[in-house]
Design a protein around this motif. Sequence first.
Motif, PDB file in Angstrom:
ATOM      1  N   HIS A 191       0.860  -1.180   0.000  1.00  0.00           N
ATOM      2  CA  HIS A 191       0.000   0.000   0.000  1.00  0.00           C
ATOM      3  C   HIS A 191       0.900   1.235   0.000  1.00  0.00           C
ATOM      4  O   HIS A 191       2.031   1.176   0.485  1.00  0.00           O
ATOM      5  N   VAL A 192       0.400   2.339  -0.528  1.00  0.00           N
ATOM      6  CA  VAL A 192       1.097   3.612  -0.397  1.00  0.00           C
ATOM      7  C   VAL A 192       0.502   4.306   0.817  1.00  0.00           C
ATOM      8  O   VAL A 192      -0.718   4.438   0.920  1.00  0.00           O
ATOM      9  N   ILE A 193       1.365   4.705   1.747  1.00  0.00           N
ATOM     10  CA  ILE A 193       0.904   5.430   2.924  1.00  0.00           C
ATOM     11  C   ILE A 193       1.512   6.825   2.906  1.00  0.00           C
ATOM     12  O   ILE A 193       2.483   7.075   2.193  1.00  0.00           O
ATOM     13  N   CYS A 194       0.930   7.714   3.680  1.00  0.00           N
ATOM     14  CA  CYS A 194       1.510   9.037   3.867  1.00  0.00           C
ATOM     15  C   CYS A 194       2.063   9.130   5.270  1.00  0.00           C
ATOM     16  O   CYS A 194       1.476   8.618   6.216  1.00  0.00           O
ATOM     17  N   TYR A 195       3.191   9.785   5.374  1.00  0.00           N
ATOM     18  CA  TYR A 195       3.838   9.989   6.668  1.00  0.00           C
ATOM     19  C   TYR A 195       4.500  11.354   6.619  1.00  0.00           C
ATOM     20  O   TYR A 195       5.313  11.623   5.737  1.00  0.00           O
ATOM     21  N   ASN A 196       4.100  12.210   7.524  1.00  0.00           N
ATOM     22  CA  ASN A 196       4.628  13.580   7.553  1.00  0.00           C
ATOM     23  C   ASN A 196       4.535  14.250   6.183  1.00  0.00           C
ATOM     24  O   ASN A 196       5.460  14.933   5.749  1.00  0.00           O
ATOM     25  N   GLY A 197       3.428  14.027   5.485  1.00  0.00           N
ATOM     26  CA  GLY A 197       3.184  14.687   4.207  1.00  0.00           C
ATOM     27  C   GLY A 197       3.908  14.099   3.015  1.00  0.00           C
ATOM     28  O   GLY A 197       3.864  14.669   1.933  1.00  0.00           O
ATOM     29  N   ARG A 198       4.585  12.957   3.193  1.00  0.00           N
ATOM     30  CA  ARG A 198       5.313  12.328   2.077  1.00  0.00           C
ATOM     31  C   ARG A 198       4.796  10.922   1.847  1.00  0.00           C
ATOM     32  O   ARG A 198       4.526  10.196   2.806  1.00  0.00           O
ATOM     33  N   PRO A 199       4.670  10.513   0.579  1.00  0.00           N
ATOM     34  CA  PRO A 199       4.199   9.148   0.309  1.00  0.00           C
ATOM     35  C   PRO A 199       5.331   8.130   0.441  1.00  0.00           C
ATOM     36  O   PRO A 199       6.490   8.421   0.141  1.00  0.00           O
ATOM     37  N   TYR A 200       4.984   6.945   0.904  1.00  0.00           N
ATOM     38  CA  TYR A 200       5.920   5.824   1.011  1.00  0.00           C
ATOM     39  C   TYR A 200       5.262   4.583   0.424  1.00  0.00           C
ATOM     40  O   TYR A 200       4.109   4.286   0.751  1.00  0.00           O
ATOM     41  N   ALA A 201       5.990   3.888  -0.432  1.00  0.00           N
ATOM     42  CA  ALA A 201       5.517   2.618  -0.987  1.00  0.00           C
ATOM     43  C   ALA A 201       5.899   1.524   0.003  1.00  0.00           C
ATOM     44  O   ALA A 201       7.078   1.317   0.278  1.00  0.00           O
ATOM     45  N   CYS A 202       4.904   0.836   0.545  1.00  0.00           N
ATOM     46  CA  CYS A 202       5.146  -0.158   1.592  1.00  0.00           C
ATOM     47  C   CYS A 202       4.735  -1.551   1.145  1.00  0.00           C
ATOM     48  O   CYS A 202       3.787  -1.714   0.372  1.00  0.00           O
ATOM     49  N   SER A 203       5.439  -2.531   1.669  1.00  0.00           N
ATOM     50  CA  SER A 203       5.008  -3.925   1.530  1.00  0.00           C
ATOM     51  C   SER A 203       4.870  -4.474   2.941  1.00  0.00           C
ATOM     52  O   SER A 203       5.492  -3.966   3.878  1.00  0.00           O
ATOM     53  N   PHE A 204       4.037  -5.501   3.089  1.00  0.00           N
ATOM     54  CA  PHE A 204       3.717  -6.036   4.405  1.00  0.00           C
ATOM     55  C   PHE A 204       3.996  -7.535   4.448  1.00  0.00           C
ATOM     56  O   PHE A 204       3.101  -8.363   4.292  1.00  0.00           O
ATOM     57  N   PRO A 205       5.271  -7.899   4.679  1.00  0.00           N
ATOM     58  CA  PRO A 205       5.675  -9.306   4.669  1.00  0.00           C
ATOM     59  C   PRO A 205       4.897 -10.174   5.653  1.00  0.00           C
ATOM     60  O   PRO A 205       4.756 -11.372   5.429  1.00  0.00           O
ATOM     61  N   GLN A 206       4.388  -9.569   6.726  1.00  0.00           N
ATOM     62  CA  GLN A 206       3.620 -10.348   7.692  1.00  0.00           C
ATOM     63  C   GLN A 206       2.356 -10.937   7.056  1.00  0.00           C
ATOM     64  O   GLN A 206       1.775 -11.875   7.587  1.00  0.00           O
ATOM     65  N   ASN A 207       1.944 -10.411   5.902  1.00  0.00           N
ATOM     66  CA  ASN A 207       0.740 -10.903   5.222  1.00  0.00           C
ATOM     67  C   ASN A 207       1.054 -11.819   4.042  1.00  0.00           C
ATOM     68  O   ASN A 207       0.127 -12.297   3.385  1.00  0.00           O
TER      69      ASN A 207
END
Length: 133
Positions: free
Chosen positions: A31-47
């Motif tokens: 998922h792409v999340i926002c953090y402090n106004g900046r986007p981050y492309a994330c993956s979730f290995p736990q899933n």
Amino acid sequence: ADRQKASAWYAEEDADPCSSYQPTKSTILGHVICYNGRPYACSFPQNYPAGWPASIMDTCIAVHEETHKNDSRRTPCFMCKTYVSGGPPNTLDAAECDAYTAELECAKGYSSDIPGLNDFIRSIEAGILRFCP
């Protein structure tokens, strides 16, 4: 109390905002999340499904999410405090099609005899069937 909890989640010193984000469903792999106004492309290995190639998935899911992050059809991450919202409904399918296509190209760059890779590729192809015309 909720406001305090939320501000702790967005603490300036969080070096890896993806590790702080909890996906809403156990089926969400990236998922792409926002953090402090900046986007981050994330993956979730736990899933990730057991037996699938985690390091390849990390790489190719990142390609998928980076495609979204850089897609001008998506809602930009401007002064945001939560994850990036999707694009308008008329562009969602095209945005997902592009992201799954990039992810598939990534996955097909690996040897097909890697355990679990073909299952991962089939899951990407299911996304392509769903979102691509």
